[in-house]
Design a protein around this motif. Structure first.
Motif, PDB file in Angstrom:
ATOM      1  N   CYS B  38     -10.935  -8.394   0.567  1.00 29.58           N
ATOM      2  CA  CYS B  38      -9.796  -8.249   1.209  1.00 29.58           C
ATOM      3  C   CYS B  38     -10.035  -8.580   2.136  1.00 29.58           C
ATOM      4  O   CYS B  38     -11.248  -7.694   2.945  1.00 29.58           O
ATOM      5  N   SER B  40      -8.770  -6.392   4.703  1.00 27.44           N
ATOM      6  CA  SER B  40      -9.565  -5.589   4.659  1.00 27.44           C
ATOM      7  C   SER B  40     -10.690  -4.273   4.594  1.00 27.44           C
ATOM      8  O   SER B  40     -10.698  -3.459   5.087  1.00 27.44           O
ATOM      9  N   HIS B  60     -10.672  -3.614  -3.701  1.00 27.93           N
ATOM     10  CA  HIS B  60      -9.655  -2.838  -4.644  1.00 27.93           C
ATOM     11  C   HIS B  60      -8.344  -4.156  -4.821  1.00 27.93           C
ATOM     12  O   HIS B  60      -7.392  -3.723  -5.301  1.00 27.93           O
ATOM     13  N   GLU B  61      -8.492  -5.114  -4.754  1.00 30.32           N
ATOM     14  CA  GLU B  61      -8.040  -6.425  -5.883  1.00 30.32           C
ATOM     15  C   GLU B  61      -8.776  -6.386  -6.429  1.00 30.32           C
ATOM     16  O   GLU B  61     -10.090  -6.800  -6.582  1.00 30.32           O
ATOM     17  N   ASP B 170      -3.029  -7.002  -4.578  1.00 29.87           N
ATOM     18  CA  ASP B 170      -2.535  -6.576  -2.965  1.00 29.87           C
ATOM     19  C   ASP B 170      -1.990  -7.204  -2.513  1.00 29.87           C
ATOM     20  O   ASP B 170      -0.505  -7.118  -1.984  1.00 29.87           O
ATOM     21  N   HIS B 267      -5.828  -1.046   5.287  1.00 30.05           N
ATOM     22  CA  HIS B 267      -4.944  -0.033   4.725  1.00 30.05           C
ATOM     23  C   HIS B 267      -4.840   0.851   6.068  1.00 30.05           C
ATOM     24  O   HIS B 267      -4.785   2.207   4.623  1.00 30.05           O
TER      25      HIS B 267
HETATM   26 ZN   LIG Z   1      -6.189  -4.922   0.774  1.00 26.16          ZN
END
Ligand SMILES: [Zn+2]
Ligand SMILES: [Zn+2]
Lengths: 180, 395
Positions: B38, B40, B60-61, B170, B267
């Motif tokens: 991501c 982020s 986180h994806e 996400d 995030h």
């Molecule tokens: Zn993200």
């Protein structure tokens, strides 16, 4: 500052928060569960070790008496015996240490209905006097390092347990130690 | 298992770690089939997010196959699932209001203190995104532990490929919520700053929500082309005076709604976005505070400003006067993924939304460090990297 409240805020939020010799810490949390259910869970003191990290175990020693084993630094433990006082069914539970305990403490937890649909407001107030000497220093470390933070943590763990049935952890395998 | 771990600024490696285990009753263990980097994650890579520890597993994806379930999980072994990046209990006040990213119970108690101090209230848990959001191991790995698996993961049908559904984790719901927060009415012009993944999905969403005109502002030609593909008009801020152009393109009124999705979405927690910009040497005009100020000045009187979860710190020179005098509404927040994910899965199945256009590279998990470097350095060409643990290194 006087000990009178000049506003509607709880006494524990006053800048001068002493109650005689006892240091008072306290905190409120709203839990999305019915008041009776939360009261019943707390009324059985043996449940408290499920969310109070400092408590190793609590055993009932009589109808209104319980023996608490509290974790102290360096692998030590401190024991104390409490009696239950000021119980108002469904609303409030108090306790205080009995004569001869290693720590002098008293506490109170109250349960009130939150605004409609929001569950129950749980407020806890804990006061304690650390004993003198070496043990006193350990206990002071245990409770007084950040007593407000500790009270907050324990109530939040109580909330997690009652709302979700578990207490959140970032560990991803059981023996993972470095999770703080 | 093998996992992409953070070791310091610009230092990520694939290391061997213990396999995750079921710890709480509602947990499940997922064997990862696809996981994306991501924008982020680049903030972690750049070392500008506090609360990181050497050895933290990122990501986180992600999506994959259920291989183990706790006694209270509602998932079954063998199911294919996509997992939201935000961790939500489903039972607190916030979850019940569908404000899932404000969940009270997913960030471990000891880890809530920092964000409680910074923001007045603690943040919820997020996978692979520092110890401020729980210190959860992320999904750029062979396996991941997923808590509250009865609330987060969504089961996806076998006829949809990983590439079609992965971004439900996400960036697709984040772009969708950005457009949802813009409260689009028929006839509206919506201006979107940033043609990164979130901006592009916000463009797609705004078009689907019936905006009469969507205008996307960026300076990467390839990314602007992608925005154009979804029906947006484009403004290249290196060539054009953005505010004047927006006024002229809306008959002197200004956009009815503006979305600030500039650059690398974080995030939360970037300590100070202005300092960030200095550090990252982003071109003048692309600095994130600049875009938000410009958006607030450009939006029409009584218009809406939507800011997806990209800011973490303080912002200088906040145009309070413009905000007040024009009577604008600002809506923000980390994405309530669980609120949108079902509807978005349906739209993907029905061919209404395409997410695969974004993917520029598939790499093996072992090649993740290369993916980070290139995604960071070559933003125009490396639009999105998907890592697959089943691919061979160098493939
Ligand atoms: Zn993200
Ligand atoms: Zn929740």
């Amino acid at each position: 500052m006087s000990h009178h409240n000049h506003d509607d805020a709880p006494k524990r939020t006053q800048k001068d928060d002493k109650d005689g010799d006892l240091a008072i810490v306290g905190r409120s949390v709203t839990i999305n569960r019915p008041r009776q259910e939360l009261f019943a869970f707390w009324r059985d003191f043996t449940n408290l070790s499920q969310f109070m990290e400092a408590i190793e175990s609590i055993q009932m020693t009589g109808e209104n008496r319980s023996a608490w084993t509290v974790r102290a630094p360096a692998g030590q433990t401190v024991t104390l015996e409490t009696e239950t006082v000021d119980v108002v069914e469904g609303e409030q539970i108090g306790w205080r240490s009995v004569e001869g305990s290693q720590i002098e403490t008293k506490g109170k937890v109250s349960f009130t209905d939150a605004p409609e649909g929001r569950g129950t407001v749980v407020s806890a107030e804990i006061g304690y006097v650390p004993p003198a000497g070496d043990l006193g220093r350990l206990v002071a470390k245990l409770f007084a390092a950040e007593p407000n933070i500790q009270a907050r943590h324990e109530l939040k763990r109580f909330k997690m347990l009652m709302e979700t049935g578990e207490i959140a952890t970032g560990s991803y395998y059981r023996d993972q130690k470095d999770n703080k | 298992m093998r996992a992409l771990t953070w070791h310091g600024t610009n230092d990520v490696r694939v290391d061997t770690h213990p396999d995750p285990e079921i710890i709480n009753p509602r947990d499940t263990i997922i064997k990862i089939t696809s996981t994306a980097i991501c924008g982020s994650d680049l903030h972690l890579y750049d070392g500008v997010i506090p609360g990181m520890k050497s050895g933290d597993i990122l990501g986180h994806e992600f999506m994959g196959e259920v291989v183990e379930t706790g006694p209270k999980s509602t998932l079954k072994k063998g199911q294919r699932v996509v997992v939201p990046f935000t961790i939500s209990c489903g039972q607190c006040f916030f979850c019940q209001q569908q404000q899932y990213s404000a969940c009270d119970n997913s960030n471990p108690v000891e880890k809530q203190d920092a964000s409680e101090m910074l923001y007045g209230h603690p943040m919820s848990g997020i996978f692979g995104y520092s110890h401020l959001t729980g210190g959860y191991a992320g999904g750029q790995a062979e396996y991941v532990r997923v808590p509250f698996s009865d609330v987060g993961p969504i089961v996806v049908p076998d006829h949809l490929t990983d590439d079609q559904v992965l971004f439900l984790s996400d960036i697709l719901p984040t772009g969708w919520m950005a457009a949802d927060n813009a409260e689009i009415q028929p006839g509206d012009t919506v201006a979107v700053w940033g043609a990164g993944p979130v901006g592009l999905f916000a463009v797609q969403s705004a078009v689907l929500m019936g905006a009469a005109q969507v205008i996307c502002i960026d300076h990467h030609p390839h990314r602007l082309e992608l925005a154009q593909k979804f029906g947006a008009k484009i403004i290249n801020f290196e060539e054009t005076h953005v505010r004047e152009a927006l006024m002229e393109m809306t008959g002197g009124i200004g956009p009815d709604a503006v979305i600030d999705a500039v650059g690398m979405e974080a995030h939360g927690f970037t300590p100070d976005n202005v300092l960030d910009v200095v550090k990252q040497k982003i071109a003048p005009g692309a600095d994130r505070g600049h875009a938000l100020r410009q958006a607030i000045l450009a939006v029409r009187k009584g218009g809406r400003v939507s800011v997806p979860g990209v800011y973490g710190g303080m912002l200088d020179k906040w145009p309070l006067g413009a905000m007040m005098e024009k009577g604008i509404t600002i809506k923000t927040g980390q994405t309530h993924v669980q609120k949108y994910i079902k509807d978005l899965l349906r739209r993907i199945e029905e061919g209404e939304i395409d997410t695969t256009f974004l993917i520029s590279h598939h790499l093996s998990l072992e090649d993740a460090p290369t993916g980070y470097r290139n995604f960071h350095d070559k933003q125009n060409e490396w639009t999105k990297v998907v890592l697959r643990p089943d691919m061979a290194k160098g493939a």
